[in-house]
Structure formats: C-alpha cells, structure tokens
Design a protein around this motif. Structure first.
Motif, PDB file in Angstrom:
ATOM      1  N   VAL A  39      31.675  39.927  32.259  1.00 49.60           N
ATOM      2  CA  VAL A  39      30.755  38.596  31.827  1.00 49.60           C
ATOM      3  C   VAL A  39      29.513  39.657  31.140  1.00 49.60           C
ATOM      4  O   VAL A  39      28.803  38.930  30.283  1.00 49.60           O
ATOM      5  CB  VAL A  39      30.482  37.984  33.130  1.00 49.60           C
ATOM      6  N   ALA A  40      29.044  40.304  31.853  1.00 51.06           N
ATOM      7  CA  ALA A  40      27.907  40.838  31.623  1.00 51.06           C
ATOM      8  C   ALA A  40      27.937  41.778  30.253  1.00 51.06           C
ATOM      9  O   ALA A  40      27.149  41.546  29.041  1.00 51.06           O
ATOM     10  CB  ALA A  40      27.035  41.981  32.537  1.00 51.06           C
ATOM     11  N   SER A  46      22.748  43.573  31.030  1.00 49.40           N
ATOM     12  CA  SER A  46      23.018  44.453  32.166  1.00 49.40           C
ATOM     13  C   SER A  46      23.293  43.471  33.332  1.00 49.40           C
ATOM     14  O   SER A  46      22.923  42.248  33.333  1.00 49.40           O
ATOM     15  CB  SER A  46      22.051  45.179  32.384  1.00 49.40           C
ATOM     16  N   MET A  47      24.091  44.099  34.358  1.00 55.32           N
ATOM     17  CA  MET A  47      24.388  43.497  35.762  1.00 55.32           C
ATOM     18  C   MET A  47      23.134  42.819  36.390  1.00 55.32           C
ATOM     19  O   MET A  47      23.237  41.608  36.821  1.00 55.32           O
ATOM     20  CB  MET A  47      25.098  44.248  36.643  1.00 55.32           C
ATOM     21  N   ARG A  48      21.935  43.768  35.968  1.00 60.10           N
ATOM     22  CA  ARG A  48      20.849  43.052  36.705  1.00 60.10           C
ATOM     23  C   ARG A  48      20.185  42.017  36.091  1.00 60.10           C
ATOM     24  O   ARG A  48      19.986  41.091  36.645  1.00 60.10           O
ATOM     25  CB  ARG A  48      19.597  44.404  36.583  1.00 60.10           C
ATOM     26  N   ASP A  49      20.251  41.897  34.706  1.00 60.73           N
ATOM     27  CA  ASP A  49      20.043  40.729  33.949  1.00 60.73           C
ATOM     28  C   ASP A  49      20.772  39.633  34.253  1.00 60.73           C
ATOM     29  O   ASP A  49      20.324  38.443  34.268  1.00 60.73           O
ATOM     30  CB  ASP A  49      19.844  40.949  32.590  1.00 60.73           C
ATOM     31  N   LEU A  50      22.234  39.785  34.518  1.00 67.13           N
ATOM     32  CA  LEU A  50      23.238  38.638  34.765  1.00 67.13           C
ATOM     33  C   LEU A  50      22.701  38.167  36.235  1.00 67.13           C
ATOM     34  O   LEU A  50      22.953  36.859  36.467  1.00 67.13           O
ATOM     35  CB  LEU A  50      24.525  39.241  35.163  1.00 67.13           C
ATOM     36  N   ASP A  56      12.693  34.086  32.353  1.00 64.45           N
ATOM     37  CA  ASP A  56      12.559  35.042  31.219  1.00 64.45           C
ATOM     38  C   ASP A  56      14.051  35.502  30.679  1.00 64.45           C
ATOM     39  O   ASP A  56      14.229  35.886  29.652  1.00 64.45           O
ATOM     40  CB  ASP A  56      11.903  36.237  31.625  1.00 64.45           C
ATOM     41  N   HIS A  57      14.986  35.045  31.740  1.00 66.28           N
ATOM     42  CA  HIS A  57      16.498  35.477  31.214  1.00 66.28           C
ATOM     43  C   HIS A  57      17.386  34.303  30.982  1.00 66.28           C
ATOM     44  O   HIS A  57      18.362  34.636  30.916  1.00 66.28           O
ATOM     45  CB  HIS A  57      17.137  36.150  32.709  1.00 66.28           C
ATOM     46  N   ARG A  58      16.476  33.222  30.828  1.00 69.31           N
ATOM     47  CA  ARG A  58      17.562  32.078  30.446  1.00 69.31           C
ATOM     48  C   ARG A  58      18.316  32.155  29.341  1.00 69.31           C
ATOM     49  O   ARG A  58      19.618  31.648  29.155  1.00 69.31           O
ATOM     50  CB  ARG A  58      16.780  30.820  30.521  1.00 69.31           C
ATOM     51  N   LEU A 194      32.327  29.632  34.909  1.00 65.30           N
ATOM     52  CA  LEU A 194      31.306  29.569  36.223  1.00 65.30           C
ATOM     53  C   LEU A 194      30.691  30.600  36.550  1.00 65.30           C
ATOM     54  O   LEU A 194      29.174  30.522  36.937  1.00 65.30           O
ATOM     55  CB  LEU A 194      32.221  29.050  37.389  1.00 65.30           C
ATOM     56  N   VAL A 195      31.170  32.029  36.635  1.00 65.08           N
ATOM     57  CA  VAL A 195      30.496  33.056  36.685  1.00 65.08           C
ATOM     58  C   VAL A 195      29.499  33.356  35.662  1.00 65.08           C
ATOM     59  O   VAL A 195      28.157  33.775  36.101  1.00 65.08           O
ATOM     60  CB  VAL A 195      31.383  34.372  36.678  1.00 65.08           C
ATOM     61  N   ALA A 196      29.750  33.060  34.427  1.00 66.42           N
ATOM     62  CA  ALA A 196      28.696  33.307  33.451  1.00 66.42           C
ATOM     63  C   ALA A 196      27.623  32.430  33.435  1.00 66.42           C
ATOM     64  O   ALA A 196      26.381  32.640  33.433  1.00 66.42           O
ATOM     65  CB  ALA A 196      29.390  33.104  32.150  1.00 66.42           C
ATOM     66  N   ALA A 197      27.905  31.304  34.127  1.00 67.14           N
ATOM     67  CA  ALA A 197      26.717  30.282  34.274  1.00 67.14           C
ATOM     68  C   ALA A 197      25.875  30.232  35.615  1.00 67.14           C
ATOM     69  O   ALA A 197      24.757  29.878  35.398  1.00 67.14           O
ATOM     70  CB  ALA A 197      27.192  28.951  34.087  1.00 67.14           C
ATOM     71  N   PHE A 198      26.702  30.656  36.474  1.00 65.67           N
ATOM     72  CA  PHE A 198      26.083  30.787  37.785  1.00 65.67           C
ATOM     73  C   PHE A 198      26.319  31.891  38.578  1.00 65.67           C
ATOM     74  O   PHE A 198      26.067  31.816  39.946  1.00 65.67           O
ATOM     75  CB  PHE A 198      26.741  29.516  38.685  1.00 65.67           C
ATOM     76  N   PHE A 199      26.371  32.959  38.076  1.00 67.83           N
ATOM     77  CA  PHE A 199      26.545  34.186  38.701  1.00 67.83           C
ATOM     78  C   PHE A 199      25.443  34.438  39.980  1.00 67.83           C
ATOM     79  O   PHE A 199      26.019  34.607  41.005  1.00 67.83           O
ATOM     80  CB  PHE A 199      26.502  35.390  37.764  1.00 67.83           C
ATOM     81  N   PRO A 200      24.132  34.438  39.810  1.00 68.14           N
ATOM     82  CA  PRO A 200      23.275  34.573  40.999  1.00 68.14           C
ATOM     83  C   PRO A 200      23.716  33.624  42.247  1.00 68.14           C
ATOM     84  O   PRO A 200      23.599  34.283  43.157  1.00 68.14           O
ATOM     85  CB  PRO A 200      21.877  34.253  40.611  1.00 68.14           C
ATOM     86  N   ARG A 201      24.160  32.368  42.086  1.00 65.03           N
ATOM     87  CA  ARG A 201      24.292  31.607  42.939  1.00 65.03           C
ATOM     88  C   ARG A 201      25.768  32.033  43.803  1.00 65.03           C
ATOM     89  O   ARG A 201      26.212  31.512  44.656  1.00 65.03           O
ATOM     90  CB  ARG A 201      24.132  29.979  42.525  1.00 65.03           C
ATOM     91  N   LEU A 202      26.725  32.602  42.857  1.00 59.92           N
ATOM     92  CA  LEU A 202      27.878  32.853  43.286  1.00 59.92           C
ATOM     93  C   LEU A 202      28.177  34.174  43.916  1.00 59.92           C
ATOM     94  O   LEU A 202      29.366  34.424  44.185  1.00 59.92           O
ATOM     95  CB  LEU A 202      29.028  32.598  41.948  1.00 59.92           C
TER      96      LEU A 202
END
Length: 254
Positions: A39-40, A46-50, A56-58, A194-202
C-alpha cells in the motif's frame, strides 16, 4: 442444475462463499504480511508516512487510497477475465460436468487438507510474484501492479481462487461466472482499501491477525475441504435448495 442465471438461489450461496474466500485470501500468510508495504509503495510514500495520522500527511494518504483503488481495479480486471473464461469452459464441458465436479472436488479437498495441516504441499508454501519494476506513486502504476499481483498470485491463494473458478464453471451463464469472480475480487480488494484509508488505526488488528495466522489457515482449509466435499457428493445443490426452502427470502437477493 439449480443455476438458471446470475440471480438464483444457487448463486446466492456461491456468492457468499466467493466473498468469504476473497477475505480469507487477503488474510493468507503470503498476502497479509506484505499488504502495508504494498500500500505504501503504491502511494509512493514511506511506511512512516503511511502510519502517520497528522494533518500534514492527509494529502499523501488520499493519494495512497486512490492508488489502492486502482490496484483493486487491476486485480479485478484479471479476475473478471478468469470468470469469463471459467464460464466458457463450463459450457464446453457441460456434457462431462459430473466428471469435472469429481476431479475439482477431490483437488479442492486435497488443498483443504494442506491448510488444515494434515499434510503439506510444497509449492503452496512458496510465494510467486512478478517483478513490475518501478510502478509506485501513480494510479496507472498501481493498476499495473494489481494486474501483476493477480496474474502472479501467490500460490497460497491459488486454491481459494481455483475453488471459485470451479463454482463459476458449473453455471450456465457468463453473468454468473463474472458475478462470482467480481465478488471474490471485492472480498480480496476491499481490505486493501481499508488498510490504505485507516492503516494507523488498524495496526493492532493486523498484528492480531498475524499472531493467529495458523488458525486462519485452519479456517481456510476447513472451507476448502467442505466445499470440495459438497462438490464431490452433489451436496452443494442440495444445500442450496435447503436454504431456499428454509429461508425463502434468499431468492430475492440471489
């Protein structure tokens, strides 16, 4: 045969199986671990940005979601072509459908036994991916990556896809085959979105799934073994009739 078109009781049961098979394909050991990097890469971040949740990352996250949508479109294109081919093949072998069900049922049961851990089939434990070069960061690149992912799918989702193709080949309409593979593609593709949209929460949920990968494989194996047995014994059609008699409203939704 129960199937007379895309909207039938038999299709409703097959569609449910196709959706579940797609989700289980996403959860398979050779797909789930590579989803975040894929996805990243598709979004050119980067994975950090994901994993970042700040404002700033929206924009980057939105770009990643668009890329993931084109990725799903790419793999869906291939699956729909396979569904069309399976339907055409089903018409070709209509006179030998009993033999086809016998061979397909046994093969799917063997795959199911592999995932249940009864024995291991070597090539199902290996990954098979295509090198598509530098395709990250664009919608077109994500679409090409989706095509490559579907054409060179990892062997451990091959049995699930083969099961759905076998069900598609049993129908007497092209629409049924296309419908089943479209639903399978949704089951596999929507989790990518779903992973692309909500990765930090998942991240917690993904970690939980990785820790329970063995159980997921067992569920996958049980599904394959059961469907193979139903195809082998003719129980699939009987179960479809039973569902329609027990829940008549199912006829309204396929």
């Amino acid at each position: 045969m129960l199937e007379t078109g895309i909207i039938t009781g038999g299709f409703g049961l097959a569609a449910l199986i196709a959706l579940l098979a797609g989700v289980l394909s996403f959860l398979s050991p050779c797909v789930l671990p590579i989803v975040p990097p894929y996805v990243a890469y598709m979004g050119g971040i980067s994975m950090r940005d994901l994993a970042a949740e700040d404002a700033d990352h929206r924009a980057a996250r939105w770009r990643t979601l668009v890329a993931a949508a084109f990725f799903v479109l790419g793999l869906s294109t291939v699956f729909l072509l396979l569904g069309f081919a399976a339907s055409a093949f089903g018409r070709f072998i209509a006179g030998w459908l009993d033999w086809f069900n016998l061979i397909a049922g046994i093969t799917i049961m063997v795959f199911g036994a592999h995932f249940l851990g009864i024995f291991r089939i070597g090539f199902l434990d290996r990954e098979m991916r295509l090198d598509v070069g530098d395709r990250g960061g664009s919608a077109f690149g994500a679409y090409v990556l989706g095509l490559a992912f579907a054409f060179g799918w990892t062997p451990c989702i091959g049995p699930q896809l083969g099961m759905i193709l076998s069900l598609a080949a049993q129908g007497d309409s092209v629409g049924r085959g296309l419908g089943l593979l479209a639903i399978y593609a949704l089951g596999l593709g929507i989790p990518f979105l779903l992973v692309a949209a909500f990765f930090p929460r998942l991240t917690g949920a993904l970690g939980f799934l990785r820790r329970h990968m063995v159980r997921i494989e067992r569920i996958m194996g049980l599904l394959l073994w059961t469907i193979g047995l139903l195809m082998l014994t003719g129980g699939f059609s009987q179960f479809s009739y039973w569902l329609l008699e027990t829940f008549p409203s199912l006829a309204l939704i396929g």
